[in-house]
Design a protein around this motif. Structure first.
Motif, PDB file in Angstrom:
ATOM      1  N   ARG A 253     -45.180 -24.984   4.534  1.00  0.00           N
ATOM      2  CA  ARG A 253     -46.521 -24.704   5.051  1.00  0.00           C
ATOM      3  C   ARG A 253     -46.914 -25.641   6.184  1.00  0.00           C
ATOM      4  O   ARG A 253     -47.922 -25.431   6.840  1.00  0.00           O
ATOM      5  N   THR A 254     -46.132 -26.686   6.382  1.00  0.00           N
ATOM      6  CA  THR A 254     -46.478 -27.610   7.456  1.00  0.00           C
ATOM      7  C   THR A 254     -46.062 -27.016   8.799  1.00  0.00           C
ATOM      8  O   THR A 254     -45.396 -25.991   8.857  1.00  0.00           O
ATOM      9  N   GLU A 255     -46.470 -27.700   9.838  1.00  0.00           N
ATOM     10  CA  GLU A 255     -46.116 -27.230  11.183  1.00  0.00           C
ATOM     11  C   GLU A 255     -44.607 -27.192  11.353  1.00  0.00           C
ATOM     12  O   GLU A 255     -44.046 -26.226  11.868  1.00  0.00           O
ATOM     13  N   LEU A 256     -43.954 -28.256  10.898  1.00  0.00           N
ATOM     14  CA  LEU A 256     -42.498 -28.318  11.037  1.00  0.00           C
ATOM     15  C   LEU A 256     -41.830 -27.247  10.169  1.00  0.00           C
ATOM     16  O   LEU A 256     -40.893 -26.573  10.599  1.00  0.00           O
TER      17      LEU A 256
ATOM     18  N   THR B 286     -43.100 -24.406   9.156  1.00  0.00           N
ATOM     19  CA  THR B 286     -43.335 -23.089   9.748  1.00  0.00           C
ATOM     20  C   THR B 286     -42.360 -22.862  10.890  1.00  0.00           C
ATOM     21  O   THR B 286     -41.786 -21.785  11.037  1.00  0.00           O
TER      22      THR B 286
ATOM     23  N   GLU C 149     -49.072 -17.173  11.560  1.00  0.00           N
ATOM     24  CA  GLU C 149     -48.028 -18.196  11.604  1.00  0.00           C
ATOM     25  C   GLU C 149     -47.392 -18.243  12.992  1.00  0.00           C
ATOM     26  O   GLU C 149     -47.083 -19.318  13.515  1.00  0.00           O
TER      27      GLU C 149
ATOM     28  N   SER D 159     -49.674 -20.121  15.159  1.00  0.00           N
ATOM     29  CA  SER D 159     -49.718 -21.550  14.871  1.00  0.00           C
ATOM     30  C   SER D 159     -48.478 -22.267  15.427  1.00  0.00           C
ATOM     31  O   SER D 159     -48.569 -23.398  15.888  1.00  0.00           O
ATOM     32  N   ILE D 160     -47.340 -21.596  15.406  1.00  0.00           N
ATOM     33  CA  ILE D 160     -46.153 -22.212  16.018  1.00  0.00           C
ATOM     34  C   ILE D 160     -46.378 -22.377  17.521  1.00  0.00           C
ATOM     35  O   ILE D 160     -46.073 -23.409  18.115  1.00  0.00           O
TER      36      ILE D 160
ATOM     37  N   GLY E  98     -45.070 -32.110  13.306  1.00  0.00           N
ATOM     38  CA  GLY E  98     -45.101 -33.081  12.225  1.00  0.00           C
ATOM     39  C   GLY E  98     -45.248 -32.418  10.875  1.00  0.00           C
ATOM     40  O   GLY E  98     -45.011 -31.223  10.721  1.00  0.00           O
ATOM     41  N   LEU E  99     -45.663 -33.199   9.898  1.00  0.00           N
ATOM     42  CA  LEU E  99     -45.789 -32.696   8.542  1.00  0.00           C
ATOM     43  C   LEU E  99     -47.228 -32.360   8.186  1.00  0.00           C
ATOM     44  O   LEU E  99     -47.592 -32.297   7.032  1.00  0.00           O
ATOM     45  N   ARG E 100     -48.053 -32.178   9.205  1.00  0.00           N
ATOM     46  CA  ARG E 100     -49.408 -31.709   8.916  1.00  0.00           C
ATOM     47  C   ARG E 100     -49.339 -30.235   8.547  1.00  0.00           C
ATOM     48  O   ARG E 100     -48.465 -29.509   9.019  1.00  0.00           O
ATOM     49  N   PHE E 101     -50.288 -29.793   7.741  1.00  0.00           N
ATOM     50  CA  PHE E 101     -50.292 -28.366   7.423  1.00  0.00           C
ATOM     51  C   PHE E 101     -50.592 -27.569   8.668  1.00  0.00           C
ATOM     52  O   PHE E 101     -51.374 -27.994   9.510  1.00  0.00           O
ATOM     53  N   ARG E 102     -49.944 -26.416   8.753  1.00  0.00           N
ATOM     54  CA  ARG E 102     -50.112 -25.620   9.966  1.00  0.00           C
ATOM     55  C   ARG E 102     -51.553 -25.141  10.069  1.00  0.00           C
ATOM     56  O   ARG E 102     -52.247 -24.919   9.087  1.00  0.00           O
ATOM     57  N   SER E 103     -51.974 -24.988  11.310  1.00  0.00           N
ATOM     58  CA  SER E 103     -53.306 -24.471  11.527  1.00  0.00           C
ATOM     59  C   SER E 103     -53.210 -23.554  12.728  1.00  0.00           C
ATOM     60  O   SER E 103     -52.255 -23.598  13.486  1.00  0.00           O
TER      61      SER E 103
END
Ligand SMILES: Nc1ncnc2c1ncn2[C@@H]1O[C@H](COP(=O)(O)OP(=O)(O)OP(=O)(O)O)[C@@H](O)[C@H]1O
Ligand SMILES: [Mg+2]
Lengths: 340, 255
Positions: A184-187, A189, B101, B104-105, B113-118
């Motif tokens: 679910r993180t940016e990486l 995804t 998604e 967001s990419i 990084g390891l932040r949740f995607r937004s």
């Protein structure tokens, strides 16, 4: 019965690794056979050197992940076809595993130094898959006695023990939760995006190499952890224990996906777990009653491979768009090659 | 903003079947330009695009973007300044991921990084302004969209993190006439309203006439500029948002 579920969970954990490489990163990574045995060998070796079980498992996981990273590196940097890169690393690991164990197998020592080799050798010649599935294997209960000189106990007590089931469930739960959160993180995804369109991801600033290393590292980490757990659980490691794991893992993933039809629970990570338990169940039944129709334990791999061919060839999982017949055929057998 | 000086590209250099796909091209694109590139198959259009994307380093000559020499840059590095959409509707998106998604990419640059995607509001706003109705179906799998919707999504994804230039290689070629017009109007909007420089390859002659302020023809690796007008410069605020839905249906003749 409990033993089946337990072994199913271990198989499921291993298959999560296969799921990550084949389904999420979309690469046919064959390192798996080697990393499963690496996990087992290293874990037993470290454990018998006096490390405790969790640390041994963790280090095995890291070693497996590095093997995956190596495969990814060979593929991306040296431009070796991913299938070949996987086979190369798997072959390297075969020798390395023999070195780690200083022999073709390594039991977890029992009460004395003169360990259990005697009993073990009876098993060594058998098909490793058979060991995995026969709850009556003689190696099954070496852990009842505890070592006096050693400080640490095996975290697994042996077959058919409710505590093992609990422990395995906890490990799987942690693994799936962490991976689910990561995806679910940016990486994470981006990693999933990489699986569906590697070149597309490049145009958003993420290099293929990085994503490959990350994906294959993660996948082989799971496999190696499962190998370590399996070794602790069954009381020994064997250099052939990983043989055919890629095929088994793939079959497990497919069984799970067929059962869950279209639903994707935790990005599909749940499918291998369910698949593992069901596969193990089917296996137990076949083992028990199969002899009546002249079936042998060693036929299992043939059946498993035929199952995979059938699933892909006849598009059995066609309810799920991602896996329609032809598309998957090319992904599995030409995966990572044509997509460059 | 983009400067190519004496750029040549030779494929299979040194081999007997070596191919000079681009010959001594000296080209200039200013900020806000909308460049149209036409030319027959095999003329070297995509080759030029590959140079601009840093997929291919010029055999001779230099490529400068924003005053920076681009030699030695990789595709991923140049992605910071360059967005791209190609002919295949599946190449610009991530088919197995949801629209959200995908956005967001696209809304970040460089290593994640390891932040949740937004997904930034800007992305959704942009999408809703296009009037494709995609903003209400953000959880739909992008691979299930129609070709035209995929290309529109791909364009939004390509411009969401403010690139300097948007490169389009026959991005309407696999669409039906109606969708092509929609996507072309979207392209115009991106150029006029967001001020993003566009370089576009097309085989569609009506489009080549109707759009763009700078037109190049490539033949056997040689580039000629055959039309130039100063770009339309409008500010974001003055321009009413044209909703594609309300566009009159215009069926271009396909060449
Ligand atoms: N990777 C390559 N290796 C060798 N030759 C190539 C390569 N890519 C392109 N060419 C050759 O370079 C020439 C120009 O190709 P390019 O793809 O730029 O044409 P194009 O103008 O985009 O054509 P189209 O309209 O068909 O897309 C062609 O003759 C092609 O055969
Ligand atoms: Mg082309």
């Amino acid at each position: 019965m409990l033993g089946i579920v337990e072994q199913g969970l271990i198989l499921g954990l291993m298959s999560i690794g296969v799921f990550v490489s084949f389904r999420i990163v979309n690469m046919a990574d064959l390192t798996v056979d080697g990393t499963f045995a690496l996990g087992g060998a290293l874990c037993v070796r470290l454990f018998s050197l006096g490390l405790n079980a969790p640390i041994s498992l963790l280090l095995s996981l890291l070693a497996g992940a590095s093997a995956g990273v190596l495969t990814g590196y060979l593929h991306r940097k040296l431009r070796i076809n991913v299938l070949l890169a996987g086979i190369l690393v798997m072959t390297m690991l075969y020798s390395i595993n023999l070195r780690i164990m200083d022999g073709p197998n390594l039991p977890i020592p029992k009460s004395s130094v003169s360990s259990s080799l005697g009993t073990y050798e009876q098993v060594a010649g058998k098909d490793p898959l058979a060991d995995l599935f026969e709850s009556s294997a003689p190696v099954a209960k070496p852990q009842k006695e505890t070592t006096r000189q050693r400080t640490y106990q095996n975290i697994f007590r042996g077959m058919a023990d409710g505590q093992d089931l609990f422990l395995l469930s906890v490990i799987i739960l942690i693994g799936v939760t962490l991976t689910g959160l990561f995806l679910r993180t940016e990486l994470g995804t981006a990693l999933r995006g990489f699986g569906t369109n590697p070149s597309g991801l490049e145009s958003f600033g993420l290099p293929k190499t990085l994503m490959t290393l990350l994906g294959l590292g993660l996948a082989n980490g799971f496999v190696s952890l499962a190998g370590g757990i399996f070794a602790l659980y069954s009381g020994f490691a064997d250099v052939t224990m990983g043989q055919g794991m890629i095929v088994t893992g793939l079959a497990v993933v497919m069984v799970g996906e067929i059962l869950l039809v279209k639903k994707k629970i935790v990005y599909g990570l749940f499918a291998p777990i369910l698949g593992g338990i069901v596969y193990q169940g089917i296996l137990a039944v076949v083992m028990r009653y199969g002899y009546r129709i002249g079936f042998r334990a060693s036929d299992m791999k043939l059946l498993t491979a035929i199952f995979i061919v059938a699933v892909i060839g006849f598009g059995l999982v066609s309810t799920n768009k991602r896996m329609k017949g032809k598309f998957r055929l090319s992904t599995i057998f030409g995966g990572g090659v044509s997509r460059d | 903003m983009i400067e190519l000086s004496h750029v040549s590209v030779v494929y299979r250099k040194g081999e007997e079947n070596e191919k000079c796909a681009l010959k001594n091209a000296t080209l200039r694109v200013a900020e806000g330009d909308f460049v149209i590139i036409v030319g027959p198959n095999g003329a070297g259009k995509s080759t030029l695009m590959k140079v601009l994307l840093c997929e291919l380093a010029p055999t001779i000559g230099t490529y400068t973007l924003n005053g920076r020499a681009m030699r030695g840059f990789s595709v991923t590095q140049v992605a910071r300044w360059v967005g791209r959409v190609f002919q295949d509707p599946n190449s610009g998106i991530f088919p197995d991921l949801s629209i959200l998604e995908n956005l967001s990419i696209a809304s970040k640059k460089g290593i994640r990084g390891l932040r949740f995607r937004s997904c930034p509001q800007k992305a959704v706003t942009l999408l809703s302004r296009l009037g494709l109705g995609l903003e209400n179906t953000l959880n739909v799998r992008a691979g299930d969209l129609s070709g035209g919707q995929k290309q529109a999504l791909a364009m939004v994804m390509a411009i969401i993190s403010d690139p300097k230039v948007l490169l389009l290689d026959e991005h309407t070629a696999s669409l039906d006439p109606k969708s092509s017009v929609k996507v072309m109007e979207l392209t115009r909007q991106i150029n006029e309203q967001f001020g993003i420089t566009v370089v576009m390859i097309t085989h569609n002659m009506p489009f080549a006439e109707q759009y763009g302020n700078r037109k190049w023809r490539i033949e056997e690796g040689e580039v000629f500029e055959y039309e130039y007008r100063p770009p339309l410069r409008r500010t974001h605020l003055e321009t009413p948002v044209v909703l594609l839905r309300d566009q009159p249906h215009y069926e271009p003749k396909l060449v």
